[in-house]
Design an enzyme around this catalytic site. Structure first.
Site, mmCIF file in Angstrom:
data_model
loop_
_atom_site.group_PDB
_atom_site.id
_atom_site.type_symbol
_atom_site.label_atom_id
_atom_site.label_comp_id
_atom_site.label_asym_id
_atom_site.label_seq_id
_atom_site.Cartn_x
_atom_site.Cartn_y
_atom_site.Cartn_z
ATOM 1 N N LYS A 190 0.783 -1.244 0.000
ATOM 2 C CA LYS A 190 0.000 0.000 0.000
ATOM 3 C C LYS A 190 0.816 1.296 0.000
ATOM 4 O O LYS A 190 0.423 2.270 0.646
ATOM 5 C CB LYS A 190 -0.937 0.018 1.224
ATOM 6 C CG LYS A 190 -1.907 -1.119 1.290
ATOM 7 C CD LYS A 190 -2.767 -1.061 2.524
ATOM 8 C CE LYS A 190 -2.006 -1.452 3.772
ATOM 9 N NZ LYS A 190 -2.872 -1.718 4.924
ATOM 10 N N ASP A 226 -5.290 -5.451 10.749
ATOM 11 C CA ASP A 226 -6.593 -4.767 10.841
ATOM 12 C C ASP A 226 -7.782 -5.702 10.609
ATOM 13 O O ASP A 226 -8.858 -5.529 11.196
ATOM 14 C CB ASP A 226 -6.673 -3.544 9.904
ATOM 15 C CG ASP A 226 -6.263 -3.847 8.464
ATOM 16 O OD1 ASP A 226 -5.848 -4.987 8.177
ATOM 17 O OD2 ASP A 226 -6.348 -2.934 7.625
#
Ligand code: GLC
Length: 487
Positions: A190, A226
């Site tokens: 990312k 997450d």
């Protein structure tokens, strides 16, 4: 790549009708343009058969990731998290939670307490810090010094600098755990690139940075992905929640796997949460027949070419850029903006993913679409606006279908493991694409349900899942540690 005629013969069950003029009819010239546009965009359509194929390939990679023999070469790494199904209760009190994984870094104070009716309750205070580009792509020391600085600021703000709180860290990257509070970063994803972090224990880097600062102390008790934090926070709402999913900047899933299938960790009893890291699906060529020219350009110009190829078809980090490339193709074919793009539109990254949601949320008067395109330096006709909307719909629909095929693979695999014909499961979900895009959710749910005929699947949206989940698992970890020390 598949030819257009092949595509025309496909089952249309999952296709959506794109050829509806938004107001009134079209003149002949417009219809001619629309036909050509439709041809170009049809490459994004996926039939049910193709989605089943994606699902099957995903399941194969998941199997390979779990097995010691094939783990190293598998694209889907299936990382053990050391979060287990446990009957232990949890400590009550204050916990600090950190959340690093997107464009922002968040610090939270989570108060975990007992509640007469539900047996628990959580309350949070939080603060968001944006991560400067140089901290993301500089050295690990710079990144973790910045994190420690943010924590220090937060503690000052809430007058709790003197307290040594237990800390849960949501760190949303691929980590090979050795325990709940120890894990090595395999590779950044990312857009993060801080040097000196890959191959190192992330909790160690955090502890070192806190020590270097020297103005507060923390007891780091847990690090979670997450997806895992999301699953845990939703589990407290719904005890059938055994899957956590994120569709935001990145895209990933975790689920509760039978312990005896997790070959990388010893032990046979119970279940352990596995972080699939499915974003890397396709990195061994499993998606080559589905990837389009736009996907190849997005990948080649990314910070991690050749990696996270499934994620690059779906997540928010890449969706806007995919649309921009499609628009550029349409301009070059003389089908959009009279064949001329503005300098802004020609610039990589100028078409933000939030524009995709905003454009698809336009109520039909094209005002929103017009405003966004004008801000990008083009003055669109009504037809241009409609074509841009179709381009957005093509990219986001494919993302939802692809993502749905992956999740159906996970859910079907769990059902087979448990030898159940019919079953109920809850999936906890978070992420900006899932939450903010106007159609993603529904298209995604529909795909999952079509590919899991015997499942009764409930999706729940997590609120503050990353922080609350990290605090809740820390509270369980503290309870377990206390039990070990005082039997
Ligand atoms: C990327 C990360 C993964 C994370 C996901 C969602 O895929 O590698 O760990 O869960 O993004 O944030």
């Amino acid at each position: 790549m598949r030819s257009h005629s092949e595509k025309e013969n496909k089952s249309s069950e999952l296709n959506w009708k794109r050829f509806v003029p938004m107001t009134g009819g079209r003149c002949k010239m417009d219809l001619h343009i629309m036909k050509k546009v439709d041809q170009i965009l049809s490459e994004f359509e996926l039939s049910k058969e193709e989605l089943k194929e994606v699902m099957g390939r995903m399941q194969r990679e998941m199997h390979r990731g779990l097995r010691v023999e094939t783990h190293n070469e598998a694209s889907v790494k299936m990382l053990p998290t050391y979060v287990c199904s446990t009957p232990e209760g949890s400590e009550v009190g204050d916990f600090l939670a950190l959340d690093l994984g997107g464009t922002n870094f968040r610090v939270m104070l989570v108060m975990v307490g007992e509640d007469e009716e539900r047996g628990w309750k959580v309350e949070t205070k939080h603060h968001m810090y944006s991560i400067p580009e140089d901290a993301m792509t500089g050295t690990a020391e710079m990144l973790f010094d910045y994190i420690a600085e943010c924590i220090s600021d937060f503690l000052d703000k809430h007058h709790i600098k003197h307290k040594k709180l237990p800390l849960g860290f949501t760190f949303s990257f691929p980590v090979r755990h050795e325990d709940l509070d120890k894990g090595i970063l395999l590779n950044w994803t990312k857009g993060f690139k801080a040097s000196g972090a890959e191959g190192n224990n992330i909790v160690g880097l955090l502890r070192d940075a806190i020590k270097r600062r020297g103005d507060f102390e923390m007891d780091v008790v847990a690090m979670v992905n997450d997806t895992v934090a999301t699953m845990i926070s939703c589990y407290y709402e719904d005890r059938s929640c055994e899957v956590g999913m994120i569709v935001g900047t990145g895209c990933n899933v975790c689920y509760m796997e039978e312990m005896h299938m997790v070959e990388l960790v010893e032990g046979e009893e119970g279940r352990m949460c596995v972080n699939t890291e499915w974003g890397a699906f396709g990195d061994n060529g499993e998606l080559e027949d589905f990837r389009l020219e736009y996907d190849r350009v997005v990948d080649e110009s990314s910070l991690n070419p050749g990696h996270q190829l499934y994620e690059k078809l779906i997540s928010g980090k890449y969706m806007g850029e995919l649309v921009r490339l499609v628009l550029m193709k349409l301009v070059n074919e003389d089908l959009l903006f009279n064949g001329e793009a503005s300098e802004t539109l020609k610039t990589r990254g100028s078409f933000e993913t939030r524009f995709v949601s905003q454009i698809e949320s336009d109520t039909g008067d094209r005002k929103q679409i017009y405003n966004i395109l004008s801000s990008l330096g083009v003055l669109p006709s009504e037809l241009d606006c409609d074509i841009v909307r179709l381009a957005c719909e093509s990219v986001s629909t494919r993302a939802a279908h692809m993502c749905g095929a992956g999740l159906a693979g996970v859910v079907n695999l769990m059902r087979e493991r448990r030898c159940l014909d019919e079953w109920k499961i809850t999936v906890g979900v978070d992420g900006s694409v899932y939450k903010l895009h106007p159609r993603f959710k529904d298209l995604f749910h529909k795909t999952v349900r079509e590919l899991t005929p015997n499942g009764d699947i409930t999706f729940i949206q997590s609120e503050e899942g990353s922080g609350r989940g990290a605090a809740l698992i820390s509270a369980v970890a503290c309870k377990m540690a206390a039990r070990i020390i005082t039997p």
